[in-house]
Design a protein around this motif. Structure first.
Motif, mmCIF file in Angstrom:
data_model
loop_
_atom_site.group_PDB
_atom_site.id
_atom_site.type_symbol
_atom_site.label_atom_id
_atom_site.label_comp_id
_atom_site.label_asym_id
_atom_site.label_seq_id
_atom_site.Cartn_x
_atom_site.Cartn_y
_atom_site.Cartn_z
ATOM 1 N N ALA A 51 0.825 -1.214 0.000
ATOM 2 C CA ALA A 51 0.000 0.000 0.000
ATOM 3 C C ALA A 51 0.854 1.257 0.000
ATOM 4 O O ALA A 51 0.546 2.233 -0.682
ATOM 5 C CB ALA A 51 -0.919 -0.003 1.227
ATOM 6 N N HIS A 52 1.946 1.222 0.790
ATOM 7 C CA HIS A 52 2.761 2.414 1.000
ATOM 8 C C HIS A 52 4.230 2.077 0.791
ATOM 9 O O HIS A 52 4.638 0.933 1.016
ATOM 10 C CB HIS A 52 2.584 2.927 2.439
ATOM 11 C CG HIS A 52 1.150 3.011 2.869
ATOM 12 N ND1 HIS A 52 0.579 2.096 3.723
ATOM 13 C CD2 HIS A 52 0.178 3.899 2.531
ATOM 14 C CE1 HIS A 52 -0.705 2.417 3.916
ATOM 15 N NE2 HIS A 52 -0.982 3.497 3.193
ATOM 16 N N ASP A 55 6.114 -0.827 2.949
ATOM 17 C CA ASP A 55 5.390 -2.067 3.260
ATOM 18 C C ASP A 55 6.092 -3.307 2.695
ATOM 19 O O ASP A 55 6.306 -4.277 3.432
ATOM 20 C CB ASP A 55 3.938 -1.995 2.777
ATOM 21 C CG ASP A 55 3.067 -1.128 3.685
ATOM 22 O OD1 ASP A 55 3.332 -1.088 4.898
ATOM 23 O OD2 ASP A 55 2.138 -0.493 3.167
ATOM 24 N N GLN A 148 -0.071 -7.690 0.633
ATOM 25 C CA GLN A 148 -0.401 -7.620 2.051
ATOM 26 C C GLN A 148 -1.654 -8.422 2.368
ATOM 27 O O GLN A 148 -2.633 -8.394 1.622
ATOM 28 C CB GLN A 148 -0.581 -6.154 2.466
ATOM 29 C CG GLN A 148 0.759 -5.474 2.589
ATOM 30 C CD GLN A 148 0.645 -3.983 2.799
ATOM 31 O OE1 GLN A 148 0.406 -3.238 1.852
ATOM 32 N NE2 GLN A 148 0.814 -3.547 4.018
ATOM 33 N N HIS A 157 -4.146 -1.230 3.590
ATOM 34 C CA HIS A 157 -3.609 -2.594 3.510
ATOM 35 C C HIS A 157 -4.710 -3.572 3.108
ATOM 36 O O HIS A 157 -4.477 -4.510 2.345
ATOM 37 C CB HIS A 157 -3.002 -3.009 4.854
ATOM 38 C CG HIS A 157 -1.825 -2.170 5.272
ATOM 39 N ND1 HIS A 157 -1.220 -2.294 6.500
ATOM 40 C CD2 HIS A 157 -1.153 -1.184 4.619
ATOM 41 C CE1 HIS A 157 -0.211 -1.428 6.593
ATOM 42 N NE2 HIS A 157 -0.165 -0.741 5.462
HETATM 43 ZN ZN LIG Z 1 1.378 0.547 4.960
#
Ligand SMILES: [Zn+2]
Length: 260
Positions: A51-52, A55, A148, A157
């Protein structure tokens, strides 16, 4: 790069699959479109969806380094640029800073960064995004996708895991799908691993990739969450440090109890 046979403890598996960037066994009973992942000596393309920025590195940086060291191609596909992580900083400035951090981390792990264009804290799971992310993933022609685990306290997530799952189903399971964990107990929940990768020899390199994310308080994040998690998964697997995964295989007969 010379490919090495896996050390016996490099990858502790409970499923019939082998990982660790060395060998992928045939997927029994699966509508697997390509034959390339059946070849033990073939170069694989591993795509890690997060997501980011951070991660993929925190969740499975050791395993990704192991793949790239074995000569496989690794791409990190970040759904967002982490633009919402500091309310005192504009989205534009934060996206620029975190993009640079991700690029530095990817260099350390020998991965290629890509960004999917969603917005941090406001990720979307809908028909449009399912189609868009599905196309992006398939355009990379991955042999394996890591994503994730969607049962997570962070909505971004959740979205990431479900986008990967939807792409996998819609592609007629054209790639192997593994889920990874982050901040288990706080973010990831209900995570019961099927497979473990020994990352003992890669801890420092993974740590360097994690610490490249300077805006994310990496020292405390590492000490409070990921160091104990690596060691806890290591204890489960009988090694010093490990990363754990759920190999998603709906067709597999899961009863492995002896005699049944
Ligand atoms: Zn994240």
């Amino acid at each position: 790069m010379e490919k090495k046979k896996p050390a016996r403890r490099d990858f502790i598996k409970r499923s019939a699959m082998a990982l660790g960037g060395i060998a992928i066994a045939p997927m029994t009973g699966m509508a697997h479109k390509t034959a390339k992942s059946n070849a033990a000596d073939k170069k694989l393309h591993i795509v890690c969806l997060g997501a980011h920025p951070g991660d993929p590195e925190f969740g499975c940086g050791g395993t990704m380094a192991k793949y790239s060291d074995a000569g496989h191609q690794v791409t990190f596909l970040y759904l967002t640029r982490g633009e919402a992580s500091d309310p005192k900083v504009t989205y534009e400035a934060m996206a620029a800073a975190r993009t640079k951090e991700a690029e530095t981390a990817c260099k350390i792990l020998n991965a290629t960064p890509q960004f999917a264009g969603q917005i941090d804290g406001n990720t979307e799971l809908n028909k449009t995004q399912n189609e868009k992310i599905g196309k992006m993933l398939l355009a990379l022609n991955p042999d394996i996708v890591f994503a994730q685990w969607p049962v997570d306290g962070h909505p971004d997530h959740q979205v990431t895991g479900m986008l990967a799952l939807t792409a996998w189903v819609k592609s007629a399971r054209a790639f192997h799908l593994y889920f990874y964990e982050v901040n288990t107990g706080v973010e990831t929940m209900g995570f019961v691993p099927t497979d473990y990768v020994d990352i003992t020899a890669l801890r420092e390199r993974k740590k360097a990739a994690m610490f490249a994310h300077k805006t994310q308080d990496p020292i405390n994040t590492y000490n409070d969450y990921f160091k104990p998690l690596e060691e806890f998964r290591g204890l489960e697997a009988g090694v010093k440090a490990a990363e754990a995964f759920i190999h998603f295989k709906t067709e597999q007969v899961r009863a492995t109890i002896v005699g049944l």
